[in-house]
Write an enzyme that holds these catalytic residues in place. Structure first.
Site, short mmCIF file in Angstrom:
data_model
loop_
_atom_site.label_atom_id
_atom_site.label_comp_id
_atom_site.label_asym_id
_atom_site.label_seq_id
_atom_site.Cartn_x
_atom_site.Cartn_y
_atom_site.Cartn_z
NE ARG A 112 11.13 -13.70 -31.14
CZ ARG A 112 10.17 -13.70 -32.08
NH1 ARG A 112 10.51 -13.70 -33.36
NH2 ARG A 112 8.90 -13.68 -31.75
CB ALA A 140 36.93 44.01 -16.91
CG ASN A 190 8.42 -10.33 -32.89
OD1 ASN A 190 7.56 -10.27 -32.02
ND2 ASN A 190 8.13 -10.51 -34.16
C1 UD1 Z 1 1.09 -13.65 -33.92
C2 UD1 Z 1 0.06 -14.46 -34.68
C3 UD1 Z 1 0.48 -14.56 -36.14
C4 UD1 Z 1 0.64 -13.18 -36.72
C5 UD1 Z 1 1.59 -12.32 -35.88
C6 UD1 Z 1 1.54 -10.89 -36.33
C7 UD1 Z 1 -0.84 -16.10 -33.09
C8 UD1 Z 1 -0.83 -17.49 -32.65
N1 UD1 Z 1 -0.05 -15.78 -34.11
O1 UD1 Z 1 2.31 -14.33 -33.98
O2 UD1 Z 1 -0.49 -15.27 -36.89
O3 UD1 Z 1 1.11 -13.24 -38.05
O4 UD1 Z 1 1.17 -12.34 -34.49
O5 UD1 Z 1 2.48 -10.11 -35.64
O6 UD1 Z 1 -1.60 -15.30 -32.55
N2 UD1 Z 1 0.88 -12.69 -26.05
C9 UD1 Z 1 0.26 -12.76 -24.83
N3 UD1 Z 1 0.19 -13.97 -24.22
C10 UD1 Z 1 0.65 -15.11 -24.76
C11 UD1 Z 1 1.29 -15.02 -26.03
C12 UD1 Z 1 1.38 -13.79 -26.65
O7 UD1 Z 1 -0.19 -11.74 -24.30
O8 UD1 Z 1 0.52 -16.16 -24.14
C13 UD1 Z 1 0.97 -11.37 -26.72
C14 UD1 Z 1 2.39 -10.91 -26.96
O9 UD1 Z 1 2.83 -10.13 -25.85
C15 UD1 Z 1 2.28 -10.09 -28.23
C16 UD1 Z 1 1.10 -10.70 -28.95
O10 UD1 Z 1 0.39 -11.48 -28.00
O11 UD1 Z 1 1.98 -8.73 -27.96
C17 UD1 Z 1 1.55 -11.60 -30.11
O12 UD1 Z 1 2.37 -12.63 -29.60
P1 UD1 Z 1 3.67 -13.12 -30.36
O13 UD1 Z 1 4.27 -14.22 -29.58
O14 UD1 Z 1 4.52 -11.96 -30.71
O15 UD1 Z 1 2.99 -13.75 -31.67
P2 UD1 Z 1 3.63 -13.93 -33.08
O16 UD1 Z 1 4.49 -15.14 -33.08
O17 UD1 Z 1 4.21 -12.67 -33.52
CA CA Z 2 4.85 -10.58 -32.51
#
Ligand code: UD1
Ligand code: CA
Length: 485
Positions: free
Chosen positions: A32, A438, A243
């Site tokens: 995003r 100057a 995000n």
């Molecule tokens: C996540 C939480 C959600 C919470 C929110 C808070 C989960 C399933 N959900 O959602 O409950 O309210 O954070 O901000 O955990 N990442 C990895 N590998 C992956 C997927 C993600 O390293 O396979 C990392 C991302 O880089 C990020 C973090 O994990 O730093 C969170 O991932 P993101 O996809 O942003 O989760 P949210 O949908 O925000």
């Molecule tokens: Ca997030």
């Protein structure tokens, strides 16, 4: 900000009984953001987002930090270097799967492990501390940071069971009644290390997104009869995640206010916080006043009793005490005590403005040392030069430092006076106590105490004006005659 090692135990002479690790998740795709750069290397107040997270973890007393990287991993390594350990998640299969990649490094260690996201830079060290303290004190398998939001959309919802977390349900998997819950998961946790890795091995991906959710570990732990305790944030702003670029700007805004408030509490006057931008890691001394429209960027240190702005930009610059900078740009320079810069000056890297010196309007200084009390009050270029003390550089003085191929230095001794509109063609030296007339173009060295004049001598043609007018009148009469005939 307190940097004490809170994990330390007095009775063991400062050595913590509890090994405290942290796993920082940064392997997601961050689509995003629509960026070629990894989300967590985008800067917040002049510092990469993930650096804020790592610095706050360190300040909270964490011993080992493992950053989980995947997509664009080299950019994250470029920012954090050897300071942390890395685990690689080849495919972004979910937050639970990401944590699992840290198992080879951390599994089998006793103690606790914080799990945090690389995209939530506002979580304070005190909050990590609190989460860890509650986990240790209660002996819970995990503590979960939560907040109550007016608009909880997008976050995982906290299902409570008395004073415990029963489960965390992602928005995409939630029904109407669960979506109505306003307590959300901040994405920051503290686990008992052993319970964490035992649990993330057992997660499945039977959900709407087909991912291994770390959030499912809450329910798994509860099924095992263990405790999962919510720790609620008083200031929900702390959990704000990035995000997309709209959220990046709002996190920047929150961080900026926090930094400015910190300096105001330390005795710095910020006339208008809404138009003042101070990066993380900058230092500002007491009784310094920052006027509106001012940008103080990373690597800058400002002393006491300075007046900065309005409309100044300083970057990588050391400013000593009692300095005045107005409507100017100063990059990679040193401004010694009591000097004055601007309005409308441009000081470039490698420059030193001496004690009590003055660099005034439309003066550019590059890679030059300007001695104490020396004045370049207006319309001057000083590049690649060493200027002594108590020198006067008249309006329009130019160091001619470039011959189209190479750059050369100009030297001017103490107490020398350079008259207006002079060119000093480098390499050239003007001695001490000397005068440059100057309008001179100086191409040869000027000895100490000498006066150099290097310009055309003036000739006055007496009565010339009258003669010229007569000549013009005659010419005009002849041309009128020839037209009539
Ligand atoms: C996540 C939480 C959600 C919470 C929110 C808070 C989960 C399933 N959900 O959602 O409950 O309210 O954070 O901000 O955990 N990442 C990895 N590998 C992956 C997927 C993600 O390293 O396979 C990392 C991302 O880089 C990020 C973090 O994990 O730093 C969170 O991932 P993101 O996809 O942003 O989760 P949210 O949908 O925000
Ligand atoms: Ca997030």
């Amino acid at each position: 900000m307190s940097a004490a090692c809170h994990g330390a135990d007095e009775a063991t002479g400062g050595w913590s009984l509890t090994q405290r690790n942290a796993v920082v998740l940064a392997a997601g795709l961050g689509t995003r953001m629509k960026s070629r750069r990894h989300k967590v290397v985008h800067e917040v107040c002049g510092k990469p987002m993930i650096r804020h997270v790592v610095d706050h973890l360190k300040a909270s007393g964490v011993h080992r930090i493992v950053v989980v990287v995947g997509h664009l991993a080299e950019q994250v390594r470029g920012v954090l270097g050897e300071e942390v350990e890395y685990a690689v998640q080849e495919q972004a299969l979910g937050t639970g799967h990401a944590v699992l990649q840290a198992a080879p490094l951390l599994e089998g260690t006793e103690g606790q492990t914080l799990v945090v996201c690389g995209d939530t830079p506002l979580v304070r060290p005190e909050t990590f501390q609190r989460l860890a303290d509650v986990q240790r004190r209660t002996g819970a398998a995990a503590t979960v940071l939560t907040a109550r939001l007016d608009s909880p959309a997008g976050y995982g919802r906290i299902l409570r069971d008395g004073d415990q977390v029963a489960a965390i349900v992602e928005e995409k998997d939630a029904d109407e009644s669960i979506r109505a819950i306003r307590e959300v998961n901040a994405g920051t946790y503290c686990f008992d290390t052993e319970a964490l890795f035992r649990t993330v091995r057992r997660l499945d991906n039977g959900n709407r997104q087909g991912e291994y959710y770390l959030t499912d570990s809450a329910a798994v732990l509860r099924k095992d009869g263990l405790r999962v305790i919510p720790v609620m944030l008083e200031d929900a702003e702390e959990m704000a995640g990035v995000n997309d670029r709209v959220q990046l700007a709002s996190v920047e805004d929150a961080m900026r206010r926090r930094i400015l408030e910190g300096w105001m509490r330390e005795g710095v006057t910020v006339v208008d916080p809404r138009s003042t931008y101070v990066d993380a890691g900058v230092a500002i001394g007491r009784d310094t006043v920052i006027f509106p429209g001012t940008l103080i960027q990373a690597g800058t240190r400002i002393g006491e009793d300075c007046r900065i702005g309005p409309n100044a930009r300083l970057s990588q610059t050391v400013v000593e005490d009692g300095v005045r900078v107005e409507q100017s740009v100063v990059l990679g320079a040193t401004l010694r005590s009591g000097c004055a810069v601007g309005p409308f000056a441009y000081i470039r890297p490698g420059s030193v403005v001496g004690i009590g010196a003055k660099v005034g309007d439309f003066v550019e200084v590059k890679n030059a040392v300007i001695g104490a009390r020396t004045k370049a009050a207006h319309l001057t270029y000083i590049g690649d030069a060493d200027i002594g003390e108590d020198v006067i550089l008249g309006c329009g003085t130019i160091t001619v430092n470039y011959d189209g191929e190479r750059k050369y230095r100009t030297r001017i001794g103490d107490r020398t006076f350079v008259g207006c509109n002079s060119n000093l063609v480098a390499p050239v030296s003007v001695g001490a106590d000397a005068y440059v007339a100057a309008g001179s173009t100086i191409t040869e060295d000027v000895p100490d105490g000498a006066m150099a004049v290097a310009r055309e001598r003036q000739i006055n043609k007496e009565g010339y004006a009258e003669k010229l007018k007569r000549k013009l009148r005659v010419r005009q009469m002849r041309s009128e005659e020839s037209r009539e005939s």
